[in-house]
Design a protein around this motif. Structure first.
Motif, PDB file in Angstrom:
ATOM      1  N   ILE A 143      55.931  42.982  59.322  1.00 21.90           N
ATOM      2  CA  ILE A 143      54.496  42.681  59.469  1.00 21.90           C
ATOM      3  C   ILE A 143      54.254  41.526  60.408  1.00 21.90           C
ATOM      4  CG2 ILE A 143      52.187  42.723  58.394  1.00 21.90           C
ATOM      5  CD1 ILE A 143      53.414  43.487  55.654  1.00 21.90           C
ATOM      6  N   PRO A 144      54.155  41.814  61.805  1.00 20.04           N
ATOM      7  CA  PRO A 144      53.815  40.646  62.565  1.00 20.04           C
ATOM      8  C   PRO A 144      52.690  39.801  62.339  1.00 20.04           C
ATOM      9  CG  PRO A 144      53.314  42.701  63.903  1.00 20.04           C
ATOM     10  CD  PRO A 144      53.709  43.082  62.326  1.00 20.04           C
ATOM     11  N   SER A 145      52.767  38.535  62.800  1.00 17.60           N
ATOM     12  CA  SER A 145      51.751  37.536  62.351  1.00 17.60           C
ATOM     13  C   SER A 145      50.381  37.545  63.253  1.00 17.60           C
ATOM     14  CB  SER A 145      52.044  36.098  62.344  1.00 17.60           C
ATOM     15  OG  SER A 145      52.761  35.839  63.404  1.00 17.60           O
ATOM     16  N   GLY A 146      50.645  38.398  64.416  1.00 13.64           N
ATOM     17  CA  GLY A 146      49.580  38.729  65.255  1.00 13.64           C
ATOM     18  C   GLY A 146      49.783  39.793  66.320  1.00 13.64           C
ATOM     19  N   PRO A 147      49.040  40.234  67.193  1.00  9.14           N
ATOM     20  CA  PRO A 147      49.386  41.299  68.012  1.00  9.14           C
ATOM     21  C   PRO A 147      50.251  40.986  69.314  1.00  9.14           C
ATOM     22  CG  PRO A 147      46.906  40.314  68.494  1.00  9.14           C
ATOM     23  CD  PRO A 147      47.698  39.851  67.263  1.00  9.14           C
ATOM     24  N   THR A 148      50.339  39.783  69.425  1.00 10.66           N
ATOM     25  CA  THR A 148      51.354  39.359  70.531  1.00 10.66           C
ATOM     26  C   THR A 148      52.743  39.067  70.291  1.00 10.66           C
ATOM     27  OG1 THR A 148      50.820  37.094  70.622  1.00 10.66           O
ATOM     28  CG2 THR A 148      49.345  38.493  71.916  1.00 10.66           C
ATOM     29  N   VAL A 149      53.129  39.161  68.882  1.00  8.76           N
ATOM     30  CA  VAL A 149      54.580  38.865  68.547  1.00  8.76           C
ATOM     31  C   VAL A 149      55.667  39.716  69.132  1.00  8.76           C
ATOM     32  CG1 VAL A 149      56.078  38.867  66.359  1.00  8.76           C
ATOM     33  CG2 VAL A 149      53.811  37.870  66.313  1.00  8.76           C
ATOM     34  N   ARG A 150      56.397  38.922  69.592  1.00 11.64           N
ATOM     35  CA  ARG A 150      57.631  39.902  70.356  1.00 11.64           C
ATOM     36  C   ARG A 150      59.024  39.528  69.943  1.00 11.64           C
ATOM     37  NH1 ARG A 150      56.632  44.350  71.798  1.00 11.64           N
ATOM     38  NH2 ARG A 150      58.131  44.535  73.788  1.00 11.64           N
ATOM     39  N   VAL A 151      59.735  40.192  69.794  1.00 13.24           N
ATOM     40  CA  VAL A 151      61.367  40.036  69.160  1.00 13.24           C
ATOM     41  C   VAL A 151      62.285  40.185  70.270  1.00 13.24           C
ATOM     42  CG1 VAL A 151      63.031  40.825  67.402  1.00 13.24           C
ATOM     43  CG2 VAL A 151      60.673  40.592  66.948  1.00 13.24           C
ATOM     44  N   SER A 152      62.975  39.094  70.741  1.00 14.26           N
ATOM     45  CA  SER A 152      64.017  39.231  71.844  1.00 14.26           C
ATOM     46  C   SER A 152      65.142  40.287  71.324  1.00 14.26           C
ATOM     47  CB  SER A 152      64.609  37.840  71.874  1.00 14.26           C
ATOM     48  OG  SER A 152      65.511  37.460  70.790  1.00 14.26           O
ATOM     49  N   ASP A 153      65.821  40.523  72.298  1.00 11.00           N
ATOM     50  CA  ASP A 153      66.936  41.512  72.316  1.00 11.00           C
ATOM     51  C   ASP A 153      68.076  40.860  71.479  1.00 11.00           C
ATOM     52  OD1 ASP A 153      65.633  43.426  73.779  1.00 11.00           O
ATOM     53  OD2 ASP A 153      66.895  42.994  75.643  1.00 11.00           O
ATOM     54  N   THR A 154      68.358  39.594  71.539  1.00  9.77           N
ATOM     55  CA  THR A 154      69.352  38.730  70.849  1.00  9.77           C
ATOM     56  C   THR A 154      68.857  38.874  69.508  1.00  9.77           C
ATOM     57  OG1 THR A 154      69.427  37.146  72.638  1.00  9.77           O
ATOM     58  CG2 THR A 154      70.244  36.531  70.576  1.00  9.77           C
ATOM     59  N   VAL A 155      67.670  38.648  68.853  1.00 11.88           N
ATOM     60  CA  VAL A 155      67.328  38.712  67.739  1.00 11.88           C
ATOM     61  C   VAL A 155      67.495  40.190  66.871  1.00 11.88           C
ATOM     62  CG1 VAL A 155      65.698  38.127  65.796  1.00 11.88           C
ATOM     63  CG2 VAL A 155      66.104  36.549  67.323  1.00 11.88           C
ATOM     64  N   ARG A 156      66.958  41.215  67.769  1.00 13.82           N
ATOM     65  CA  ARG A 156      67.093  42.542  67.449  1.00 13.82           C
ATOM     66  C   ARG A 156      68.492  43.177  67.023  1.00 13.82           C
ATOM     67  NH1 ARG A 156      66.177  46.299  72.272  1.00 13.82           N
ATOM     68  NH2 ARG A 156      68.315  45.582  72.540  1.00 13.82           N
ATOM     69  N   ASP A 157      69.202  42.715  68.286  1.00 10.17           N
ATOM     70  CA  ASP A 157      70.778  43.050  68.132  1.00 10.17           C
ATOM     71  C   ASP A 157      71.547  42.427  67.032  1.00 10.17           C
ATOM     72  OD1 ASP A 157      70.229  44.693  70.324  1.00 10.17           O
ATOM     73  OD2 ASP A 157      71.125  43.255  71.727  1.00 10.17           O
ATOM     74  N   ALA A 158      71.210  41.083  66.463  1.00  9.23           N
ATOM     75  CA  ALA A 158      71.658  40.542  65.429  1.00  9.23           C
ATOM     76  C   ALA A 158      71.241  41.088  64.029  1.00  9.23           C
ATOM     77  CB  ALA A 158      71.307  39.012  65.472  1.00  9.23           C
ATOM     78  N   LEU A 159      70.029  41.760  63.878  1.00 11.48           N
ATOM     79  CA  LEU A 159      69.493  42.479  62.975  1.00 11.48           C
ATOM     80  C   LEU A 159      70.357  43.616  62.996  1.00 11.48           C
ATOM     81  CD1 LEU A 159      67.075  42.603  60.804  1.00 11.48           C
ATOM     82  CD2 LEU A 159      65.983  43.829  62.416  1.00 11.48           C
ATOM     83  N   ILE A 160      70.388  44.423  63.788  1.00 15.78           N
ATOM     84  CA  ILE A 160      71.371  45.741  63.738  1.00 15.78           C
ATOM     85  C   ILE A 160      72.603  45.419  63.203  1.00 15.78           C
ATOM     86  CG2 ILE A 160      72.448  47.460  65.144  1.00 15.78           C
ATOM     87  CD1 ILE A 160      69.976  47.232  67.079  1.00 15.78           C
ATOM     88  N   ALA A 161      73.316  44.128  63.917  1.00 16.03           N
ATOM     89  CA  ALA A 161      74.592  44.067  63.511  1.00 16.03           C
ATOM     90  C   ALA A 161      74.925  43.637  61.920  1.00 16.03           C
ATOM     91  CB  ALA A 161      75.188  42.961  64.308  1.00 16.03           C
ATOM     92  N   THR A 162      73.889  42.969  61.389  1.00 21.09           N
ATOM     93  CA  THR A 162      74.074  42.547  59.958  1.00 21.09           C
ATOM     94  C   THR A 162      73.258  43.226  58.962  1.00 21.09           C
ATOM     95  OG1 THR A 162      71.897  41.314  60.345  1.00 21.09           O
ATOM     96  CG2 THR A 162      73.992  39.973  60.624  1.00 21.09           C
ATOM     97  N   THR A 163      72.789  44.397  59.426  1.00 18.91           N
ATOM     98  CA  THR A 163      72.208  45.456  58.253  1.00 18.91           C
ATOM     99  C   THR A 163      72.914  46.897  58.463  1.00 18.91           C
ATOM    100  OG1 THR A 163      70.353  45.915  59.843  1.00 18.91           O
ATOM    101  CG2 THR A 163      70.033  44.087  58.173  1.00 18.91           C
ATOM    102  N   PRO A 164      74.153  47.231  58.217  1.00 15.22           N
ATOM    103  CA  PRO A 164      74.871  48.342  58.713  1.00 15.22           C
ATOM    104  C   PRO A 164      74.255  49.664  57.891  1.00 15.22           C
ATOM    105  CG  PRO A 164      76.184  47.118  57.286  1.00 15.22           C
ATOM    106  CD  PRO A 164      75.063  46.202  57.536  1.00 15.22           C
ATOM    107  N   HIS A 165      73.684  49.495  56.896  1.00 13.23           N
ATOM    108  CA  HIS A 165      73.295  50.540  56.180  1.00 13.23           C
ATOM    109  C   HIS A 165      71.652  50.668  56.049  1.00 13.23           C
ATOM    110  CE1 HIS A 165      77.048  49.617  54.098  1.00 13.23           C
ATOM    111  NE2 HIS A 165      77.423  50.692  54.689  1.00 13.23           N
ATOM    112  N   LEU A 166      71.090  50.149  57.220  1.00 15.47           N
ATOM    113  CA  LEU A 166      69.567  50.198  56.789  1.00 15.47           C
ATOM    114  C   LEU A 166      69.142  51.675  57.333  1.00 15.47           C
ATOM    115  CD1 LEU A 166      66.998  48.616  57.097  1.00 15.47           C
ATOM    116  CD2 LEU A 166      67.199  48.449  59.492  1.00 15.47           C
ATOM    117  N   GLN A 167      68.383  52.451  56.572  1.00 19.72           N
ATOM    118  CA  GLN A 167      67.906  53.708  56.766  1.00 19.72           C
ATOM    119  C   GLN A 167      66.604  53.749  57.222  1.00 19.72           C
ATOM    120  OE1 GLN A 167      68.724  55.471  52.985  1.00 19.72           O
ATOM    121  NE2 GLN A 167      70.752  54.806  52.871  1.00 19.72           N
TER     122      GLN A 167
END
Length: 436
Positions: A143-167
């Protein structure tokens, strides 16, 4: 932890057994029982904890004592005392980033065994989640804290790497925080879908991933919940308080609201259910909502009729930086809001008592002080919890808050902001200004 150079360890399937994979994809008490035996043979205290929770006897003093001992062996006594009621069968089934869940739990040993997580904030909030492997995480709500919140590719890719079973991924707000996500395990993504389309609100995903809209997601504290779903959840808890049996029997019926555990975590924050390890029960407020007992509103003295044009302000005084003043609303309207909450909302007695005490503070302390003094309310922590309870109740769209009720977005969010976050609480001071 900083965002720059984030390089978390990738979660690996190398140490996972067929039992682990079975449990992460489908919740089964039979599979859990086999897993408990395997862990006990290895000397892992989680195995005995699973076995205890598969046969819950909370009324048995010996059962409760042994469960606490095993929790202490696994987590250490401080964390066991703090988070023990939220642990079920060796997992945290649904963790929320709010005042009713320990703020350090995600970074503790228990953070490895979180199955569903709801977080509010910005890129840093997701970076914190992605700072270590989360192999059991199957569902994430951001739930973003505001309408302009963006997440970088670096953090997004780290999230993918650390959550292998996210469905399943729920991205609330007016637009997704990133433009594309290619998670190999995710099969369903919910994105915010407000009344007015927002530029850049689409999300690119791989073929085969289902993308669904979440109605009126902006500003919500979780996915949309229909009245029938809420009533069904409360009825299910009343009929089956065993958390393991509850999920196995009814879990499939709550996919559209995230999951049953995620909904129960929201109901806990709204004060409608309580969790005690493997047991989930209706609170007094939950029983009131189910019409199992009457609403007992506290009596309060009449508000003065000469409140004039006083406007209530709150002021935070952080340890670093300048004080921040927040206008709440007219004092008369704010007291009317309090009275409406006390008269109509199903609230636990401790929440009622806090709101009554706050009301008394406004009338008996602030009004005589006028514009000349800034006063602190001596129970800011309980008041912040009461406000969060009301926010969660409002988010569930209960009928005791009519559309013209003063509660609706009228000072409640400002009051929450003034009271600080659970991770960085600040004392709140109040004062009045004569205005229009």
């Amino acid at each position: 932890m900083t965002l720059r150079g984030i390089s978390p360890a990738r979660a690996s399937d190398g140490d996972w057994s067929e039992l682990d994979h079975a449990l992460v994809t489908t919740w089964s008490l039979d599979t859990l029982a086999v897993q408990a035996d395997v862990l006990q043979q290895r000397g892992d205290p989680r195995g005995e904890l699973m076995a205890l929770d598969l046969n819950p006897k909370p009324e048995d003093r010996g059962w409760r004592r042994r469960r606490q001992e095993v929790l202490g062996t696994w987590l250490g006594a401080p964390l066991a005392a703090l988070a023990g009621p939220l642990v079920q069968h060796g997992f945290i089934h649904a963790l929320r980033d709010d005042r009713f869940h320990p703020p350090g739990l995600l970074d503790s040993p228990l953070g490895t065994f979180v199955r569903q997580y709801t977080v509010r904030g910005d890129e840093q909030a997701l970076a914190r989640l992605a700072s270590r492997p989360r192999p059991w995480l199957v569902q994430l709500t951001f739930i973003p804290s505001g309408p302009t919140v963006r997440v970088s590719d670096t953090v997004r890719d780290a999230l993918i790497a650390t959550t292998p079973h996210l469905q399943e991924l729920h991205l609330l707000g007016s637009r997704p925080p990133f433009d594309a996500i290619a998670h190999p395990a995710v099969r369903r993504v919910y994105v915010g879908q407000g009344r007015i389309p927002v530029s850049g609100s689409t999300l690119t995903v791989p073929d085969g991933v289902e993308v669904l809209g979440t109605p009126d997601a902006e500003g919500r504290r979780g996915p949309w919940v229909e009245d029938a779903e809420l009533e069904f959840a409360l009825e299910a808890v009343q009929e089956q308080p065993d958390g393991g049996q509850l999920e196995e029997s009814y879990g499939a019926d709550f996919a559209t609201v995230g999951s049953l555990p995620a909904l129960l975590a929201r109901l806990r924050s709204a004060g409608l259910v309580t969790m005690d390890g493997p047991r989930v029960r209706l609170t007094t407020a939950g029983r009131v909502l189910r019409n199992l007992e009457p609403l007992r509103a506290p009596r309060t003295p009449s508000a003065p009729s000469d409140l004039g044009r006083w406007v209530l302000w709150a002021e935070t005084r952080p340890s670093v930086g300048a004080p921040h003043s927040v206008p709440i609303k007219s004092l008369r309207g704010h007291i009317q809001w309090l009275d409406a909450c006390l008269a109509r909302a199903p609230l636990e007695k401790r929440v009622q008592d806090t709101l009554v005490s706050y009301r008394r503070f406004l009338i008996d302390t602030l009004v005589p002080a006028g514009e000349h003094e800034v006063r602190a309310f001596d129970a800011s922590g309980p008041l912040a919890e009461a406000v969060e309870t009301l926010l969660d109740l409002e988010d569930l769209d209960r009928e005791f808050f009519p559309e013209n009720n003063p509660l609706a977005h009228d000072g409640l969010g400002a009051l929450e902001a003034a009271l600080g976050s659970p991770l960085d609480p600040s004392p709140a001071f109040f004062h009045l200004v004569w205005g229009s």
